[in-house]
Design a protein around this motif. Structure first.
Motif, PDB file in Angstrom:
ATOM      1  N   SER A 856     -50.021 -37.211 -85.107  1.00 25.23           N
ATOM      2  CA  SER A 856     -50.406 -38.321 -84.251  1.00 25.23           C
ATOM      3  C   SER A 856     -51.039 -37.845 -82.945  1.00 25.23           C
ATOM      4  O   SER A 856     -51.808 -38.571 -82.327  1.00 25.23           O
ATOM      5  CB  SER A 856     -49.183 -39.187 -83.939  1.00 25.23           C
ATOM      6  N   LEU A 857     -50.701 -36.613 -82.531  1.00 18.49           N
ATOM      7  CA  LEU A 857     -51.247 -36.103 -81.280  1.00 18.49           C
ATOM      8  C   LEU A 857     -52.699 -35.626 -81.441  1.00 18.49           C
ATOM      9  O   LEU A 857     -53.470 -35.659 -80.478  1.00 18.49           O
ATOM     10  CB  LEU A 857     -50.379 -34.957 -80.753  1.00 18.49           C
ATOM     11  N   GLY A 858     -53.068 -35.140 -82.587  1.00 13.88           N
ATOM     12  CA  GLY A 858     -54.454 -34.723 -82.792  1.00 13.88           C
ATOM     13  C   GLY A 858     -54.579 -33.436 -83.577  1.00 13.88           C
ATOM     14  O   GLY A 858     -53.597 -32.763 -83.916  1.00 13.88           O
ATOM     15  N   ARG A 859     -55.846 -33.106 -83.865  1.00 15.25           N
ATOM     16  CA  ARG A 859     -56.123 -31.961 -84.721  1.00 15.25           C
ATOM     17  C   ARG A 859     -55.662 -30.652 -84.097  1.00 15.25           C
ATOM     18  O   ARG A 859     -55.166 -29.752 -84.792  1.00 15.25           O
ATOM     19  CB  ARG A 859     -57.633 -31.905 -85.006  1.00 15.25           C
ATOM     20  N   HIS A 860     -55.789 -30.537 -82.794  1.00 18.17           N
ATOM     21  CA  HIS A 860     -55.394 -29.297 -82.129  1.00 18.17           C
ATOM     22  C   HIS A 860     -53.907 -29.035 -82.320  1.00 18.17           C
ATOM     23  O   HIS A 860     -53.493 -27.907 -82.671  1.00 18.17           O
ATOM     24  CB  HIS A 860     -55.758 -29.371 -80.646  1.00 18.17           C
ATOM     25  N   GLU A 861     -53.068 -30.049 -82.049  1.00 21.45           N
ATOM     26  CA  GLU A 861     -51.610 -29.897 -82.180  1.00 21.45           C
ATOM     27  C   GLU A 861     -51.233 -29.659 -83.641  1.00 21.45           C
ATOM     28  O   GLU A 861     -50.329 -28.871 -83.942  1.00 21.45           O
ATOM     29  CB  GLU A 861     -50.895 -31.129 -81.642  1.00 21.45           C
ATOM     30  N   LEU A 862     -51.974 -30.351 -84.555  1.00 22.43           N
ATOM     31  CA  LEU A 862     -51.678 -30.164 -85.976  1.00 22.43           C
ATOM     32  C   LEU A 862     -52.010 -28.740 -86.407  1.00 22.43           C
ATOM     33  O   LEU A 862     -51.257 -28.107 -87.152  1.00 22.43           O
ATOM     34  CB  LEU A 862     -52.478 -31.190 -86.791  1.00 22.43           C
ATOM     35  N   SER A 863     -53.151 -28.231 -85.931  1.00 25.87           N
ATOM     36  CA  SER A 863     -53.536 -26.859 -86.294  1.00 25.87           C
ATOM     37  C   SER A 863     -52.530 -25.845 -85.780  1.00 25.87           C
ATOM     38  O   SER A 863     -52.259 -24.827 -86.442  1.00 25.87           O
ATOM     39  CB  SER A 863     -54.938 -26.552 -85.726  1.00 25.87           C
ATOM     40  N   ALA A 864     -51.956 -26.135 -84.596  1.00 23.07           N
ATOM     41  CA  ALA A 864     -51.000 -25.188 -84.012  1.00 23.07           C
ATOM     42  C   ALA A 864     -49.677 -25.167 -84.748  1.00 23.07           C
ATOM     43  O   ALA A 864     -48.987 -24.129 -84.784  1.00 23.07           O
ATOM     44  CB  ALA A 864     -50.784 -25.520 -82.539  1.00 23.07           C
ATOM     45  N   ILE A 865     -49.335 -26.279 -85.366  1.00 23.29           N
ATOM     46  CA  ILE A 865     -48.013 -26.337 -86.004  1.00 23.29           C
ATOM     47  C   ILE A 865     -48.037 -25.860 -87.443  1.00 23.29           C
ATOM     48  O   ILE A 865     -46.994 -25.533 -88.017  1.00 23.29           O
ATOM     49  CB  ILE A 865     -47.455 -27.781 -85.923  1.00 23.29           C
ATOM     50  N   VAL A 866     -49.272 -25.809 -88.061  1.00 23.89           N
ATOM     51  CA  VAL A 866     -49.346 -25.402 -89.466  1.00 23.89           C
ATOM     52  C   VAL A 866     -48.769 -24.013 -89.699  1.00 23.89           C
ATOM     53  O   VAL A 866     -47.978 -23.803 -90.625  1.00 23.89           O
ATOM     54  CB  VAL A 866     -50.810 -25.503 -89.969  1.00 23.89           C
ATOM     55  N   PRO A 867     -49.113 -23.004 -88.900  1.00 24.99           N
ATOM     56  CA  PRO A 867     -48.517 -21.675 -89.121  1.00 24.99           C
ATOM     57  C   PRO A 867     -46.996 -21.683 -89.019  1.00 24.99           C
ATOM     58  O   PRO A 867     -46.313 -20.953 -89.752  1.00 24.99           O
ATOM     59  CB  PRO A 867     -49.143 -20.816 -88.022  1.00 24.99           C
ATOM     60  N   LEU A 868     -46.454 -22.497 -88.110  1.00 27.30           N
ATOM     61  CA  LEU A 868     -44.987 -22.594 -87.989  1.00 27.30           C
ATOM     62  C   LEU A 868     -44.374 -23.184 -89.256  1.00 27.30           C
ATOM     63  O   LEU A 868     -43.318 -22.722 -89.714  1.00 27.30           O
ATOM     64  CB  LEU A 868     -44.614 -23.456 -86.775  1.00 27.30           C
ATOM     65  N   ILE A 869     -45.053 -24.206 -89.799  1.00 20.94           N
ATOM     66  CA  ILE A 869     -44.557 -24.823 -91.032  1.00 20.94           C
ATOM     67  C   ILE A 869     -44.579 -23.806 -92.164  1.00 20.94           C
ATOM     68  O   ILE A 869     -43.609 -23.671 -92.925  1.00 20.94           O
ATOM     69  CB  ILE A 869     -45.420 -26.059 -91.397  1.00 20.94           C
ATOM     70  N   ILE A 870     -45.665 -23.082 -92.287  1.00 25.24           N
ATOM     71  CA  ILE A 870     -45.790 -22.101 -93.375  1.00 25.24           C
ATOM     72  C   ILE A 870     -44.738 -21.002 -93.237  1.00 25.24           C
ATOM     73  O   ILE A 870     -44.132 -20.559 -94.230  1.00 25.24           O
ATOM     74  CB  ILE A 870     -47.209 -21.510 -93.381  1.00 25.24           C
ATOM     75  N   ARG A 871     -44.463 -20.574 -91.994  1.00 25.49           N
ATOM     76  CA  ARG A 871     -43.509 -19.488 -91.779  1.00 25.49           C
ATOM     77  C   ARG A 871     -42.059 -19.940 -91.967  1.00 25.49           C
ATOM     78  O   ARG A 871     -41.219 -19.156 -92.403  1.00 25.49           O
ATOM     79  CB  ARG A 871     -43.715 -18.924 -90.376  1.00 25.49           C
ATOM     80  N   SER A 872     -41.770 -21.208 -91.661  1.00 23.35           N
ATOM     81  CA  SER A 872     -40.372 -21.664 -91.659  1.00 23.35           C
ATOM     82  C   SER A 872     -39.943 -22.330 -92.958  1.00 23.35           C
ATOM     83  O   SER A 872     -38.757 -22.352 -93.270  1.00 23.35           O
ATOM     84  CB  SER A 872     -40.152 -22.648 -90.498  1.00 23.35           C
ATOM     85  N   ILE A 873     -40.908 -22.890 -93.705  1.00 22.79           N
ATOM     86  CA  ILE A 873     -40.545 -23.697 -94.867  1.00 22.79           C
ATOM     87  C   ILE A 873     -41.105 -23.039 -96.121  1.00 22.79           C
ATOM     88  O   ILE A 873     -42.315 -22.792 -96.223  1.00 22.79           O
ATOM     89  CB  ILE A 873     -41.077 -25.132 -94.719  1.00 22.79           C
TER      90      ILE A 873
END
Length: 989
Positions: A856-873
């Motif tokens: 909901s915040l935007g593409r920039h925030e989404l792009s930043a969280i993708v690596p965290l998702i991949i590393r944690s899940i």
């Protein structure tokens, strides 16, 4: 039961006492009516006529009738005693359970008729209404009496019970209340002596004719014996007369059904486990006590019968064989039995030969193997001979180095204090002549009234004064607590019974002076007194006795009352120091299970100590001197946090009445006690802590804002961080609290600032549990809120768990701070790790929320969280779910984000392509992992799992080809699982 015939026969010469009495009665001719009745009364109470011919031949017929008339009992009290329970029955059960009341109702309803008194024999009919649809029932009652006592009874109802039935009661009361209406005849032998031969023959023949079926065989047998010269019947002068009463030397006592008593006691003992059985046995004990009070010889008779049945109780032999003690209920009954025997043997009214017979019986019973022993060892052991005082030389000079009373009088098996006190009070008892035991209007027990009765040979002394002195002497004796649970419990019960006796006594000026004198003696009694300066570790505490003395002395001598009660606050067994290196017990646990296993009643004693302290606090309201003295004693002597908290609550309630201003001194003491409880239980987790903390804040609020600020500023020594942040700071700043304090704006802001400071300190000390409460409390102050937020960020680096970070992040989003929420969510994801098989992980919803927030915040925030998702899940279904959610709409279109994209992102484009690759890889890895240990029953689940995997593969441009290659690899690698591979081919080709 038929009335027994007289043992002596008519025609025997009268003794000198009888001749004198008869002559005295004869001299009564011509006397006034009242003097004639008085003389007849005395004769009727002293002896009865059995030699009717000689006795009555000298006495005029009016005098004869008066003597017979006055021989019937004249008081209803004895009738009530033999026809009522030993205790007042519950309300509403009077008619059903008390024969006396039922008989009274029968009399009042006119159910008694055809009453005839022949000599010392009374008979009559009682008509009792039947139940619904039942006819009226008629009962014939016969009563024999002698010297103002009923000696035998017989009723057609055949009601076998310990007490006279209601029909016997009705006839007896009719004879007492309507004596002048009763048809009166002389003994039948006197009537026969006035007949000539022809009249006697006619009388006998008519009697036989009227009852020939019943008496004809007996009449013929007697005729044969009389006609036989030298027969036994011809060797005896006169003949028996059942209406003439007993002889002077015959026993004279009220009728008591001994067989029924034995049977009922036996039956009740067999049901000893039930409350009703014990209650009925106590009722019988009360009846014995009542008989002893009336100086009725049947009291001892009934007690002998009950004791014999108690000794025949089969459980005694069983308990002896098993080596186990009897039950508490049974032991209480034996205690009551022993106490009654003490009263019987020590009675000053018994004859020496009676006492000798009783002692012989007791000695014989004592030698029986089944006769139970009294539990308890009344001696001190070596260790107990040491005195207890040094969120001093003076005391040692007094000879007080050893205990002097190794056996306590209160709780003693023979109950010497109780027996002596009851005997003395009985001598002072005021009795009403009218019968009011069970009145028709009120079933309540009347309060006993006592009067001063002088002690012969002791000027100025009275039995009431001596009774008070005896009880205080016993209760105030310094004595050892006996061994064993039952013996200790008996000490407590005995104390309560003695104090209940004293509560019945109305204290006049004379008794108050005795009380003051005895209290002074107890304080100065040295080692003999439980109120003395030296108290030994094993001594029985004086709390219960002191509470009575304090209440009684307070209106007359407050200084003495407080000094005595404060001295009694000690509980020396708890003053023993714990050995070095041994941790102290949990202060909320029962101490007796940790350090003092012998003191089975320690909890009860501590409760009594608390009650004494509460009584003093209440009485000292408005007197700062004594309030602080009591507070010091409480802090020194009471060691149970639960009891201290109760005292604090009681003091606060007493200090804040509804209609008058609060007592600030007492409120301060309540707060001080509460603070002590907080300090004692700070490191002890208990469900009561939250209640205690809330109460403390409420008490501080009653005192004022400064008290509230003080506990906030010193929270670290009183509360845990969670308690301080979630209860103290929050409760202390609620709207209700602020309204209660009625603060102006500067003072209110001071309280708020103190609460915010407390919350921030708690958040720094325990960020996991206190960060969110601190943020909530600091919302309205920007600098404090920023400080709380920074504490959370710092704690995240220091190990604050992902669950707490997600919680704070959601709070930030709720408060309209999405970027801070996003920041905290990324910190939480950095700490999270979800394995391939943890698709039901508790953090799943938090992860999905964080992904939705970033989208909901935007593409920039989404792009930043993708690596965290991949590393944690590493859970394939979760990754594919996140991927689908992000492809449904364009990023930045949520209510919290700005519009940054016109169309949804593609799964094959950055940044989602990385997530797609991670999801495909996770499905491949998870499939191989599941196939390693798969069983046939899970084949169906695995096929469904592959179906979801295909959906994810197809999101890639070459997904169809990748999935086909993946399946081919599975078929080659796991070709041994033929059935599974067959299912794969059927589903996917």
């Amino acid at each position: 039961m038929e009335p027994p015939a007289a043992k002596r026969s008519r025609g025997c010469p009268a003794g000198p006492e009888e001749r004198d009495a008869g002559a005295g009665a004869a001299r009564g001719r011509g006397r006034p009516e009242a003097l004639l009745d008085l003389s007849a009364k005395r004769v009727a109470e002293s002896w009865a006529f059995e030699q009717v011919e000689e006795r009555f031949s000298r006495v005029p017929e009016p005098v004869q009738k008066r003597i017979v008339f006055w021989s019937f009992p004249r008081s209803e009290r004895e009738i009530c005693m033999y026809s009522s329970l030993g205790y007042p029955p519950p309300e509403g059960e009077h008619d059903a359970r008390v024969p006396f009341t039922r008989g009274l109702h029968l009399l009042q309803s006119g159910a008694v008729d055809r009453v005839l008194q022949v000599g010392f024999h009374l008979s009559g009919n009682i008509r009792e209404p039947g139940g619904p649809g039942e006819p009226e029932r008629l009962y014939h009652v016969s009563i024999s009496f002698d010297r103002c006592k009923i000696t035998s009874v017989s009723c057609g109802c055949d009601n076998r019970d310990l007490f006279y039935c209601a029909h016997v009661v009705a006839l007896s009361l009719h004879r007492i209340r309507h004596a002048r209406q009763v048809e009166l005849r002389l003994p039948i032998s006197e009537t026969l002596s006035q007949m000539n031969r022809d009249q006697l023959q006619k009388f006998v023949q008519y009697l036989i004719s009227a009852h020939h079926t019943e008496v004809l065989p007996t009449a013929q047998r007697l005729a044969d014996e009389i006609l036989l010269l030298g027969s036994e019947i011809n060797l005896v002068h006169g003949a028996p007369d059942p209406t003439a009463g007993a002889g002077i030397e015959d026993a004279n006592c009220w009728h008591l059904d001994e067989e029924q008593i034995q049977e009922q006691v036996k039956q009740l003992l067999s049901n000893g486990g039930y409350y009703g059985a014990s209650q009925q046995l106590r009722s019988m004990f009360s009846k014995v006590r009542e008989m002893l009070r009336m100086r009725d010889s049947n009291g001892a008779r009934m007690l002998i019968l009950m004791t014999e049945q108690f000794l025949q109780d089969p459980r005694l032999a069983l308990w002896r064989q098993q080596g186990t003690g009897m039950t508490d209920k049974c032991r209480q009954l034996w205690d009551e039995l022993g106490a009654l025997w003490v009263c019987v043997v020590l009675s000053p009214h018994c004859k020496p030969e009676e006492r000798a017979g009783w002692l012989q019986l007791l000695s014989r019973w004592d030698k029986l193997d089944v006769c139970p022993l009294e539990e308890g060892n009344y001696s001190f052991d070596g260790s107990s001979l040491q005195p207890t005082v040094a969120p001093s030389p003076e005391l040692l000079q007094k000879g007080s180095t050893c205990i002097t009373n190794t056996e306590g009088w209160v709780g003693h098996p023979l109950d010497p204090i109780g027996c002596l006190c009851r005997a003395l009070l009985e001598a002072c008892r005021l009795e009403e002549e009218t019968l009011t035991l069970y009145s028709d209007t009120s079933p309540e027990k009347r309060k006993v009234a006592y009067q001063h009765v002088p002690v012969p040979g002791s000027p100025g002394e009275s039995y009431l004064v001596v009774a008070l002195e005896v009880v205080l002497l016993g209760l105030g004796q310094q004595r050892a607590l006996p061994e064993g649970l039952y013996a200790q419990d008996k000490v407590v019960r005995n104390e309560e019974q003695l104090l209940a006796l004293l509560e019945e006594v109305q204290l006049d000026e004379r008794l108050v002076q005795v009380l003051r004198k005895q209290a002074g003696l107890l304080l100065e009694g040295g080692p003999f007194s439980g109120f003395g300066e030296v108290l030994f570790r094993e001594s029985v505490p004086m709390h219960t006795c002191a509470r009575y003395l304090f209440t009684a002395l307070l209106p007359h001598d407050p200084d003495l009352a407080y000094r005595l009660a404060l001295r009694a606050m000690r509980l020396p067994v708890l003053e023993t120091a714990f050995p070095a290196g041994e941790p102290p017990p949990n202060p909320l646990d029962s101490i007796m299970s940790n350090r003092f296993p012998r003191w089975f009643i320690l909890g009860h004693l501590e409760t009594r100590q608390c009650e004494l302290a509460s009584t003093m606090l209440t009485a000292a309201k408005g007197d700062p001197k004594w309030l602080h003295a009591v507070l010091g004693s409480i802090q020194q002597n009471i060691h149970s946090p639960a009891l201290l908290f109760k005292l604090a609550q009681d003091a606060c309630k007493t200090a804040t009445p509804v209609s008058t201003p609060p007592d600030t001194t007492l409120l301060g003491i309540a707060l001080e006690l509460g603070l002590q409880v907080m300090r004692m239980t700070l490191n002890v987790m208990t469900w009561r802590r939250r209640e205690m903390v809330r109460w403390l804040v409420s008490c501080a609020t009653e005192i004022g804002p400064q008290a509230l600020i003080n506990i906030m500023q010193n929270w670290y020594s009183l509360f845990t961080p969670v308690e301080a942040a979630t209860i103290v700071a929050v409760t202390g700043t609620t709207q209700a609290t602020l309204l209660r304090l009625q603060l102006d704006t500067p003072r209110r802001e001071e309280l708020w600032a103190c609460a915010r400071t407390l919350a921030l300190q708690c958040a720094m000390k325990d960020p996991q549990n206190c960060a969110l409460p601190a943020l909530t409390l600091c919302e309205k102050n920007h600098s404090a809120f920023e400080a709380a937020y920074q504490i959370v960020l710092d704690a995240a680096a220091g190990g604050l768990g992902h669950a707490h970070l997600f919680t704070v992040a959601r709070y930030m989003e709720h408060r309209g701070l999405p970027l801070r929420a996003y920041k905290l969510a990324t910190l939480a994801l950095a700490q999270l790790s979800i394995a391939f098989n943890q698709d039901s992980h508790p953090a799943v919803n938090d992860v999905l929320w964080a992904c939705s927030l970033s989208h909901s915040l935007g593409r920039h925030e989404l792009s930043a969280i993708v690596p965290l998702i991949i590393r944690s899940i590493h859970c394939a279904p979760m990754l594919s779910d996140i991927l689908r959610r992000w492809t449904l709409s364009a990023p930045g279109l949520g209510p919290l984000g700005a519009r940054r994209a016109a169309k949804p992102l593609g799964a094959d484009r950055a940044p989602l392509c990385q997530l797609l690759d991670a999801a495909v890889t996770a499905y491949i890895t998870t499939s191989h992992s599941r196939l390693t240990h798969i069983s046939p029953r899970h084949y169906g689940d695995f096929i469904e799992f592959l179906g979801k995997a295909r959906e994810t593969f197809l999101l890639a441009p070459d997904g169809h080809l990748q999935f086909a290659q993946f399946l081919e690899n599975l078929k080659q690698t796991y070709k041994g699982k033929k059935k599974l591979m067959l299912l794969v081919r059927e589903r996917f080709g």
